[in-house]
Motif scaffolding. Sequence first.
Motif, PDB file in Angstrom:
ATOM      1  N   ALA A  64     -26.296  -7.063 -12.159  1.00 38.98           N
ATOM      2  CA  ALA A  64     -27.495  -7.892 -12.038  1.00 38.98           C
ATOM      3  C   ALA A  64     -28.306  -7.913 -13.336  1.00 38.98           C
ATOM      4  CB  ALA A  64     -28.358  -7.372 -10.885  1.00 38.98           C
ATOM      5  N   GLY A  65     -27.898  -7.118 -14.317  1.00 39.11           N
ATOM      6  CA  GLY A  65     -28.612  -7.124 -15.601  1.00 39.11           C
ATOM      7  C   GLY A  65     -29.847  -6.246 -15.629  1.00 39.11           C
ATOM      8  N   ASP A 171     -20.754  -8.418 -17.067  1.00 41.88           N
ATOM      9  CA  ASP A 171     -22.177  -8.779 -17.119  1.00 41.88           C
ATOM     10  C   ASP A 171     -22.508  -9.740 -18.261  1.00 41.88           C
ATOM     11  OD1 ASP A 171     -21.617  -6.799 -18.998  1.00 41.88           O
ATOM     12  OD2 ASP A 171     -23.557  -5.802 -18.794  1.00 41.88           O
ATOM     13  N   THR A 176     -27.060 -13.653 -16.549  1.00 42.86           N
ATOM     14  CA  THR A 176     -27.651 -12.310 -16.581  1.00 42.86           C
ATOM     15  C   THR A 176     -28.378 -12.018 -17.896  1.00 42.86           C
ATOM     16  OG1 THR A 176     -25.608 -11.376 -17.424  1.00 42.86           O
ATOM     17  CG2 THR A 176     -25.941 -11.224 -15.041  1.00 42.86           C
TER      18      THR A 176
END
Length: 226
Positions: A64-65, A171, A176
Amino acid sequence: MNVDVMTRPAVLILLGPPGAGKGTQARMLQEKFGLVQLSTGDLLRAAVAAGTPAGKQAKAVMDAGGLVSDEIVIAILNDRIAAEDCRNGVILDGFPRTTVQAQALDDLLSSTGQKINAAISLEVDDSAMVERISGRSTCAGCGEGYHDTFKPPHNGACVKCGSTELTRRADDRAETVASRLEAYHAQTAPLIAYYKAAGVLKSVDAMAEIDKVAGDMASVVRSVIG
Ligand code: ADP
Ligand code: ADP
Ligand code: ZN
């Protein structure tokens, strides 16, 4: 002669947003100065791949960063920095990322009589980071970093080990990048003031070409290690 100072291993910190060039520069400094690169991102990705309890907790946050909890990251770092190969000195790439982590590092170093030689801030424009991150790939054979435009592999192969297997991080998606930059500004950027107050902050222009940045980084490192 102060033997203590002479034998003290160097501790360098690389600060900068995702995509600034920390990993690229850390690998070059590792080769030039015989220091060991410690990337908490790499350590966390290894924990995720190995399916350890810490890796299982970290995975969703990384996808999700966001930032992984201080507790997990500090434990992973403490464990790695104690290893034998770190005795000549380390380049911390991606750690610390919060004030809590910076304080934990200060405590750890004071318990071993070590000091931070420099925290080097890689100065970049946020606007360039999407392009850097979305063009990034990594050699599966040796970990060398590449970029589709700025540092392409040679005829599709890694210049260091010849592998043609180049991977992209889960990611490294445009979606993100915004949350990762947000996390950087909210939680990590305050460390610039933290290390300035500690008298160890150095800055380099990391918008320049990779080799120019590397030259500037090497000058800084030479000025702070004996
Ligand atoms: P980048 O190279 O884009 O800066 P990293 O490889 O350093 O990314 O880190 C990837 C992800 O791992 C981060 O987005 C974060 O979720 C997690 N991470 C790495 N280092 C830390 C840290 N020191 N504290 C918290 N989370 C971290
Ligand atoms: P970080 O570890 O800070 O997230 P990386 O070192 O992985 O950053 O660099 C991000 C991407 O940008 C990689 O694809 C890398 O090859 C590329 N890159 C690194 N430094 C530069 C630079 N000075 N100019 C252009 N591209 C760069
Ligand atoms: Zn390689």
